[in-house]
Motif scaffolding. Sequence first.
Motif, PDB file in Angstrom:
ATOM      1  N   ASN A   1       9.267  36.864  14.291  1.00  0.00           N
ATOM      2  CA  ASN A   1      10.130  37.359  13.227  1.00  0.00           C
ATOM      3  C   ASN A   1       9.508  37.292  11.839  1.00  0.00           C
ATOM      4  OD1 ASN A   1      11.594  36.409  15.565  1.00  0.00           O
ATOM      5  ND2 ASN A   1      13.465  36.874  14.454  1.00  0.00           N
TER       6      ASN A   1
ATOM      7  N   ASP B   1      15.231  33.553  15.546  1.00  0.00           N
ATOM      8  CA  ASP B   1      16.654  33.858  15.491  1.00  0.00           C
ATOM      9  C   ASP B   1      17.327  33.198  16.705  1.00  0.00           C
ATOM     10  OD1 ASP B   1      19.179  35.009  15.748  1.00  0.00           O
ATOM     11  OD2 ASP B   1      18.525  36.991  15.101  1.00  0.00           O
TER      12      ASP B   1
ATOM     13  N   ARG C   1      19.282  35.310  19.152  1.00  0.00           N
ATOM     14  CA  ARG C   1      18.440  36.103  20.046  1.00  0.00           C
ATOM     15  C   ARG C   1      17.815  35.224  21.126  1.00  0.00           C
ATOM     16  NH1 ARG C   1      13.327  39.953  18.226  1.00  0.00           N
ATOM     17  NH2 ARG C   1      13.280  41.235  20.113  1.00  0.00           N
TER      18      ARG C   1
ATOM     19  N   ARG D   1      20.313  34.808  23.780  1.00  0.00           N
ATOM     20  CA  ARG D   1      20.473  36.022  24.604  1.00  0.00           C
ATOM     21  C   ARG D   1      19.322  36.155  25.594  1.00  0.00           C
ATOM     22  NH1 ARG D   1      21.895  38.372  19.581  1.00  0.00           N
ATOM     23  NH2 ARG D   1      19.852  39.388  19.423  1.00  0.00           N
TER      24      ARG D   1
ATOM     25  N   SER E   1       9.199  38.053  26.740  1.00  0.00           N
ATOM     26  CA  SER E   1      10.406  37.423  26.208  1.00  0.00           C
ATOM     27  C   SER E   1      10.660  35.999  26.702  1.00  0.00           C
ATOM     28  CB  SER E   1      11.628  38.308  26.472  1.00  0.00           C
ATOM     29  OG  SER E   1      11.857  38.490  27.861  1.00  0.00           O
TER      30      SER E   1
END
Length: 270
Positions: free
Chosen positions: A74, A92, A95, A98, A122
């Motif tokens: 980020n 974040d 995020r 998630r 990810s």
Amino acid sequence: MRTIIEGMAGELAGVPGVVGVVLGGSRARGEHRPESDWDLGVYYRGDLDLDALRALAGPGVEVAGPGDWGPWVNGGAWLTVDEVPVDWILRDLDRVERIWADCRAGRYEVGVQAGHPLGFWSPCYPGELALGQVLADPGGELTRLRDELGGYPEPLRAALTAGTWEADFLLAGAAKGAARADTLYVALCLSRAVGVLVQALYADARRWCLNEKGAFDVAAALPGAPAGFGPRARALLAAPGATPEELTATVAAARTLVDDTVTALRASAG
């Protein structure tokens, strides 16, 4: 230096929007060298007070806001404290949560990100927290999430090991490139194919793979790796060749390595 870093983490945690701070990288895992960076994951929610971060960083230090460094890393800052590099890396937390839910369901993404030549995978997000050390966590959110991470999710292991299909697909394209002596295309296909195998081997061993740095040597030493994985892959990547004949032979050797890795992974899964 550790005392300084812990004090810095406490100050960062006081910035509006910051939830907490985690020590990551080799320092957190006890694998560091004397010159290794200190990596601080700065976890935030919603609006982040960048002016407060800049004031804390001090004059002459550029603080990149969310998105300034790309879609996955980020933002953050590069500092030097007592001649030692200290990196702030923004994360974040919404995020991250998630992505963790996706991982538990066997879903993952691979995104384009500067500094990650094989892409940003990810599962790195929850992996960073799982392998990190919480330094500052006023509300206890990071500690609770880290405790929740627990073991490696079996659906993610299954998804990443099944992802070796991409290595086969890449080599089919590389074979066509080899016939044209397209060295760049073949080399890119080979490196990504090996990277896919590395991710699968990590997952099979239920280990978090955070980035490409050093991952190959670790994967080559894992119990699930096929015989000679390290030397064979190094030979492919070090000198793929220049002529159609040389490149074609390299792709054929890569295909055998992929087949052997897939066989070893299936045997490991039982």
